[in-house]
Design an enzyme around this catalytic site. Structure first.
Site, mmCIF file in Angstrom:
data_model
loop_
_atom_site.group_PDB
_atom_site.id
_atom_site.type_symbol
_atom_site.label_atom_id
_atom_site.label_comp_id
_atom_site.label_asym_id
_atom_site.label_seq_id
_atom_site.Cartn_x
_atom_site.Cartn_y
_atom_site.Cartn_z
ATOM 1 N N ASP A 70 -48.449 67.972 -35.095
ATOM 2 C CA ASP A 70 -49.130 67.394 -35.428
ATOM 3 C C ASP A 70 -50.434 68.421 -34.726
ATOM 4 O O ASP A 70 -50.235 69.462 -33.418
ATOM 5 C CB ASP A 70 -49.541 65.903 -35.556
ATOM 6 C CG ASP A 70 -49.979 65.435 -35.982
ATOM 7 O OD1 ASP A 70 -51.180 65.369 -36.770
ATOM 8 O OD2 ASP A 70 -49.621 65.113 -37.200
ATOM 9 N N HIS A 125 -55.048 68.380 -39.075
ATOM 10 C CA HIS A 125 -53.742 67.896 -38.325
ATOM 11 C C HIS A 125 -53.091 68.626 -37.627
ATOM 12 O O HIS A 125 -51.816 69.108 -37.117
ATOM 13 C CB HIS A 125 -51.906 67.521 -39.237
ATOM 14 C CG HIS A 125 -52.806 65.767 -39.122
ATOM 15 N ND1 HIS A 125 -52.912 64.657 -38.109
ATOM 16 C CD2 HIS A 125 -52.858 65.551 -40.287
ATOM 17 C CE1 HIS A 125 -53.720 63.202 -39.105
ATOM 18 N NE2 HIS A 125 -53.595 63.935 -40.142
ATOM 19 N N GLU A 127 -55.231 64.224 -44.247
ATOM 20 C CA GLU A 127 -56.496 63.798 -43.987
ATOM 21 C C GLU A 127 -57.979 64.387 -43.201
ATOM 22 O O GLU A 127 -57.887 65.004 -41.972
ATOM 23 C CB GLU A 127 -56.131 62.445 -42.619
ATOM 24 C CG GLU A 127 -55.697 61.473 -42.919
ATOM 25 C CD GLU A 127 -55.135 60.866 -42.206
ATOM 26 O OE1 GLU A 127 -55.271 59.166 -42.074
ATOM 27 O OE2 GLU A 127 -54.145 61.423 -41.111
#
Ligand SMILES: *[C@@H]1O[C@H](CO)[C@@H](O)[C@H](O)[C@H]1NC(C)=O
Ligand SMILES: *[C@@H]1O[C@H](CO)[C@@H](O)[C@H](O)[C@H]1NC(C)=O
Length: 633
Positions: free
Chosen positions: A255, A309, A380
């Site tokens: 991440d 990420h 996201e």
């Protein structure tokens, strides 16, 4: 002074009660009687047994978790010692070594259930009655086909027949695949308990089990980027998953926080990305974990989350003359460019970024080989990060892509298609289904515009009442449920980017985990259970606030509750499962898993007496009674 005299009096009382000063030599003052499937504690009599024996024999499910689809068993048990087990295998060449390893694990689990063998040291000699335990458990395992890898259509079913004649108990296992056979061994190990009075193990003397999972995908997600987890702790997680017949360990390995995956052709990723040089997963460790999982019936599913990420680990591009590979890395104030610190997204404007991505896929496909699924992440994305980065905005302008949200979504979907092609190339041209998180690309009206349902499986992490789920199903996407209102295990702790509680509070208790039914959610939203499209579910442990110190207690026994939902899909709520869940938790502890304690031990010994009876229907009944009263008055 006063306390000293009290202590003396207590010691004196104990001496009066126990002339031998040993509790184990006294007959137990309590026994358990089976009353309509429930073990009831009371005075000992001819009709009572030990707690363990009652747990094995009393209820129709015995003490097996998750509950098998079909299960009949005797109320008799046979005593034996964990060293007195034989094996006979009928299987194909590739499969036999796997079955042998599964039996070794089975034997290890048996030893752990006997306190005198538990630490693996030489068995203790006595004081058992040799005539009682002169008994053998004979395993007879037949596996029909040679498939030694898990796929979404792997037949995980099995049959298990236990019979006892004289001093031999025979356990016959028949399964189409290795995976079914290893599940059968797990079930058999749960039909065994320690008997204190005999100081031996006991197994149900006869049983017939026919069993198969309802959902083919039954997962646990672990994030090893926010915090690092040792290989040992991951192995322990795989052990606990095997005890619950969960079959997918979804490894969110990287991440934006850290990049612990060591890649041979890209040494800079881990050099720049790890928290410290020892907090890495070497290629050999990753391969070993993949194999460790396979033997336990678990697919280790790799996720490489992109284009958001990403961050730490990607800072070396400019130095190497490749330009910026990622943008917004560690940029502040973070809340303008990502959902949590630290930020970072791939640089869509840099074609060299794709070279690196392709190399990462090449190595991952090899490390996790052979892959049958791949997780692309894809959640996201923050448009403001890209839209405030000159290199990206210039590139958008030069190509006349526009700069509104749709323009960015388009480029993101182009990125996704290129990623898919790179992954396919890495996998020698063989396409595997890709998994993507729900995101802006899957929002209402968008998913089928950007993504092909024949190529992508969508992992749902919104709430179970989100209309989007219905839309995805109606557009023919296969889905995996991880709705955060039931299946996020990181919820309910203090906030870490502010005060108060963390974003997805409250804590999801095992009852909430158990009661989350994907088919019911689909039926409520669309009028159909969509059984063909719902592959299963997964509980996620995001680890901003967890490392291996708390790993077991975050995952277990809630992961066991998930497992019965996905294996058995019971038509009832958690209440009838409570007694067995508590016992399964005890079993995991016996096997070295530091599962969370959810009740006083008293509840384990006094079945069904702890919960408020009929909390669910009870509330309904109470509401009805109240409204009736109102009409009457
Ligand atoms: C193992 O079981 C056999 C009977 O099947 C018995 O003769 C033998 O004594 C047992 N061994 C032990 C150590 O209990
Ligand atoms: C990107 O920035 C431009 C100019 O500042 C603005 O017009 C556009 O709406 C922004 N796009 C997004 C998706 O916010």
């Amino acid at each position: 002074m006063a306390s000293a005299s009290v202590a003396i009096r207590v010691v004196a009382a104990v001496l009066v009660l126990l002339p031998d000063a040993s509790l184990q030599t006294l007959p137990p003052p309590w026994g358990w009687a089976c009353d309509q499937g429930v073990c009831v504690k009371g005075e000992p009599s001819d009709a009572t047994t030990s707690l363990n024996q009652c747990k094995l024999t009393c209820s129709p499910e015995s003490a097996v978790w998750p509950r098998p689809s079909s299960f009949m068993h005797s109320s008799e048990v046979s005593f034996f010692l964990p060293t007195n087990v034989t094996r006979r295998l009928g299987c194909q060449e590739e499969v036999c070594p796997l079955v042998d390893q599964a039996i070794d694990i089975f034997l290890d689990n048996l030893q752990r259930s006997h306190p005198d063998y538990a630490d693996g040291s030489a068995p203790w000699e006595g004081p058992w009655d040799a005539s009682v335990v002169s008994h053998t458990l004979d395993l007879d395992v037949t596996v029909w086909n040679a498939d030694d890898r898990l796929h979404l259509d792997t037949d995980e079913s099995y049959q298990l027949f236990v019979t006892t004649i004289a001093d031999k108990t025979n356990a016959q296992i028949v399964a189409a695949t290795y995976f079914g056979a290893r599940h059968a061994l797990e079930t058999l190990s749960q039909m065994v308990e320690y008997e204190e009075g005999v100081d031996a193990l006991m197994v149900l003397s006869s049983a017939t089990v026919e069993d198969a999972p309802v959902f083919p995908y039954r997962g646990i997600l672990l994030d090893t980027s926010r915090n690092f987890f040792s290989v040992k702790s991951i192995e322990r997680t795989l052990d606990a998953m095997a005890a619950n017949k969960l079959n997918t360990f979804h490894w969110h390995i990287t991440d934006s926080h850290s990049f612990p995956m060591q890649l041979e052709t890209l040494p800079n990723m881990v050099y720049y990305g790890t928290y410290s040089p020892r907090q890495i997963y070497s290629p050999a460790e990753i391969r070993n974990l993949v194999e460790y999982g396979r033997i336990r019936g678990i697919r280790v599913l790799p996720e490489f989350d992109a284009p958001a990420h990403v961050g730490n680990g990607w800072q070396w591009g400019e130095e190497q003359g490749m330009g910026k590979l990622a943008v917004c890395v560690n940029r502040e104030p973070w809340q303008s460019y990502c959902v949590e610190p630290p930020c970072g997204q791939l640089n869509l404007a840099n074609p060299k970024m794709y070279n690196v991505l392709g190399q990462i896929y090449n190595e991952m496909v090899e490390l996790f080989s052979p892959i049958d699924l791949f997780h692309y992440g894809g959640d996201e994305v923050n448009l403001n990060c890209w839209n405030t980065t000159d290199e990206i905005t210039n590139w958008m302008d030069e190509n006349n892509f526009g700069r509104d949200a749709d323009a960015y979504y388009n480029q993101w979907s182009v990125f996704q298609e290129k990623s898919r092609q790179l992954l396919t190339a890495a996998n020698a041209g063989s396409e595997v289904p890709g998994i993507l998180w729900t995101s802006h690309l899957t929002e209402e009206g968008r998913a089928d515009q950007y993504l092909d349902p024949s190529k992508y499986i969508i992992q749902i992490w919104t709430t179970g009442t989100d209309k989007l789920i219905g839309e995805l199903l109606e557009k023919n996407f296969r889905v995996i449920f991880s709705n955060y209102d039931h299946w996020y295990l990181d919820c309910g702790f203090g906030a870490w980017v502010g005060e108060g509680n963390n974003w997805c509070s409250p804590y999801k208790g095992w009852q909430a985990v158990y009661d989350n039914s994907p088919y019911d959610i689909a039926s409520d939203l669309t009028g159909s259970a969509h059984e063909d499209l719902i592959l299963g579910g997964e509980a996620a442990l995001w680890t901003e606030q967890a490392d291996e110190m708390v790993l077991d207690s975050r995952l277990w026994p809630r992961g066991a509750a998930l497992a019965e939902r996905l294996w058995t899909n019971p038509s009832h709520n958690w209440e009838p499962a409570e007694t067995r869940l508590i016992h399964q938790r005890q079993r995991m502890v016996t096997r070295g898993i530091q599962a969370d304690r959810i009740q006083p031990q008293w509840c384990h010994q006094n079945e069904g007496l702890c919960y408020l009876k009929g909390v669910h229907q009870g509330c309904q009944a109470m509401a009805e009674a109240e409204s009736t009263n109102v009409t009457e008055t």
